[in-house]
Design an enzyme around this catalytic site. Sequence first.
Site, PDB file in Angstrom:
ATOM      1  N   TYR A  65      50.527  26.042  40.035  1.00 46.99           N
ATOM      2  CA  TYR A  65      49.091  25.840  40.300  1.00 46.99           C
ATOM      3  C   TYR A  65      48.818  24.431  40.807  1.00 46.99           C
ATOM      4  O   TYR A  65      48.009  24.200  41.696  1.00 46.99           O
ATOM      5  CB  TYR A  65      48.255  26.164  39.049  1.00 46.99           C
ATOM      6  CG  TYR A  65      47.969  27.632  38.962  1.00 46.99           C
ATOM      7  CD1 TYR A  65      48.784  28.483  38.210  1.00 46.99           C
ATOM      8  CD2 TYR A  65      46.951  28.202  39.720  1.00 46.99           C
ATOM      9  CE1 TYR A  65      48.564  29.851  38.194  1.00 46.99           C
ATOM     10  CE2 TYR A  65      46.727  29.567  39.707  1.00 46.99           C
ATOM     11  CZ  TYR A  65      47.531  30.388  38.942  1.00 46.99           C
ATOM     12  OH  TYR A  65      47.329  31.744  38.932  1.00 46.99           O
ATOM     13  N   VAL A  97      40.529  30.965  45.132  1.00 46.36           N
ATOM     14  CA  VAL A  97      40.298  29.997  44.051  1.00 46.36           C
ATOM     15  C   VAL A  97      40.220  28.569  44.594  1.00 46.36           C
ATOM     16  O   VAL A  97      40.084  27.619  43.826  1.00 46.36           O
ATOM     17  CB  VAL A  97      41.405  30.127  42.963  1.00 46.36           C
ATOM     18  CG1 VAL A  97      41.268  31.455  42.230  1.00 46.36           C
ATOM     19  CG2 VAL A  97      42.804  29.984  43.558  1.00 46.36           C
ATOM     20  N   HIS A 113      37.464  35.352  40.984  1.00 46.56           N
ATOM     21  CA  HIS A 113      38.740  35.122  40.305  1.00 46.56           C
ATOM     22  C   HIS A 113      38.904  33.681  39.848  1.00 46.56           C
ATOM     23  O   HIS A 113      40.029  33.215  39.679  1.00 46.56           O
ATOM     24  CB  HIS A 113      39.896  35.536  41.231  1.00 46.56           C
ATOM     25  CG  HIS A 113      39.901  37.012  41.501  1.00 46.56           C
ATOM     26  ND1 HIS A 113      40.452  37.553  42.651  1.00 46.56           N
ATOM     27  CD2 HIS A 113      39.410  38.060  40.798  1.00 46.56           C
ATOM     28  CE1 HIS A 113      40.311  38.872  42.611  1.00 46.56           C
ATOM     29  NE2 HIS A 113      39.680  39.199  41.507  1.00 46.56           N
ATOM     30  N   CYS A 121      40.586  26.128  28.173  1.00 48.66           N
ATOM     31  CA  CYS A 121      41.477  26.267  27.026  1.00 48.66           C
ATOM     32  C   CYS A 121      41.870  27.735  26.875  1.00 48.66           C
ATOM     33  O   CYS A 121      41.063  28.634  27.071  1.00 48.66           O
ATOM     34  CB  CYS A 121      40.776  25.784  25.746  1.00 48.66           C
ATOM     35  SG  CYS A 121      41.765  26.038  24.265  1.00 48.66           S
ATOM     36  N   CYS A 141      44.292  21.291  24.561  1.00 43.85           N
ATOM     37  CA  CYS A 141      42.849  21.175  24.420  1.00 43.85           C
ATOM     38  C   CYS A 141      42.523  20.092  23.378  1.00 43.85           C
ATOM     39  O   CYS A 141      43.093  20.092  22.283  1.00 43.85           O
ATOM     40  CB  CYS A 141      42.308  22.529  23.957  1.00 43.85           C
ATOM     41  SG  CYS A 141      40.626  22.504  23.348  1.00 43.85           S
ATOM     42  N   GLY A 181      39.237  38.615  55.891  1.00 46.29           N
ATOM     43  CA  GLY A 181      40.562  38.128  55.484  1.00 46.29           C
ATOM     44  C   GLY A 181      40.999  38.595  54.118  1.00 46.29           C
ATOM     45  O   GLY A 181      41.459  37.786  53.309  1.00 46.29           O
ATOM     46  N   SER A 183      43.177  41.895  52.068  1.00 45.22           N
ATOM     47  CA  SER A 183      43.939  43.149  52.148  1.00 45.22           C
ATOM     48  C   SER A 183      43.264  44.223  51.298  1.00 45.22           C
ATOM     49  O   SER A 183      43.670  45.378  51.307  1.00 45.22           O
ATOM     50  CB  SER A 183      45.371  42.922  51.643  1.00 45.22           C
ATOM     51  OG  SER A 183      45.311  42.457  50.293  1.00 45.22           O
ATOM     52  N   ALA A 222      40.024  34.622  61.464  1.00 49.36           N
ATOM     53  CA  ALA A 222      38.662  34.373  60.954  1.00 49.36           C
ATOM     54  C   ALA A 222      38.043  33.126  61.586  1.00 49.36           C
ATOM     55  O   ALA A 222      36.854  33.133  61.941  1.00 49.36           O
ATOM     56  CB  ALA A 222      38.732  34.211  59.436  1.00 49.36           C
TER      57      ALA A 222
END
Length: 231
Positions: A65, A97, A113, A121, A141, A181, A183, A222
């Site tokens: 991530y 995201v 999403h 947390c 956290c 854009g 699927s 796009a």
Amino acid sequence: MIETARTILAEAVNPVSFSGAGLSAESGIATFREPQTGLWAKYDPMKLASPEGFAADPELVIAWYNERRRRAAAAQPNPAHRALAARHDMVHIVQNVDDLLERAGARDVVHLHGSLTRDRCSRCTHRESVDLADPPGLHRCPECHGLMRPDVVWFGESLPRADWTRAETAARAADVFIVIGTSATVYPAAGLIDIARASGASVVVVNVEPGGAPGTQLTGPAAEIVPQLLR
Ligand code: BV8
Ligand code: ZN
């Protein structure tokens, strides 16, 4: 086809956009369909983007991530983001995201999403905003000592109720639903296309690949098509 779609849009009273990874592809952010590049080529996003994946190897998932966060920070909004952001009369529903639509100036973005710009947390409701250019490593956290994780929806997790409700309401009320854009393979998000159509909306599809969700097909990237469609 673009003229047909522009006519449909000109008559629209309540257009809504619904987009996926293809919206950010020309900003250099890999889509889910492309094989992960480099270091991540040997990992399956379906596994990494899951509670099981995080439980099995939290360090690896956070590293994935944070790599995506840095890429998002280095990316720039493309002309499609800017064309959508200029339409403050539209609700923009995204599966992505990244924060490129917000960085292009959009105010009404519904993230189905979640977002890379926050951690939450894994145990309590504590949330932290994240500097995408310099994201923190795996950490706990401060309130309950649970592991912090990206505030995104993983496979097998339910969508944030408020965001889903807003998206569903917008899809039902739309008279034109612009699908950009995606699927349209991940549910319940992809089901919004059927909800919009069942409520009488005309569906306009922008995708580099022809086919996919039925509707007025605008085949191409796009960043080229969306500005023409919305100008
Ligand atoms: C849920 C956030 C249940 C994280 C994402 C079997 C086993 C397990 C689960 C399931 C199963 N069957 C169904 C499910 C449910 C599952 C699902 O739908 N799986 C699919 C794969 C079958 N869904 C879930 O798990 C959801 N939750 O169902 O919970 C539940 C219910 C009640 C109570 C408790 C639990 C949660 C799904 C959310 C997962 N999180 N993202 C992160 O990003 O790391 S999904 C992620 O993948 C994206 O958000 C997006 O939704 C999806 C990828 O799709 P796209 O965005 O469309 O991207 P893709 O690469 O696929 O396609 C790109 C498109 O763009 C292509 O069409 C391409 O042609 C086009 N394109 C490329 N370049 C361009 C372009 N177009 C235009 N211009 C270009 N330049
Ligand atoms: Zn906590």
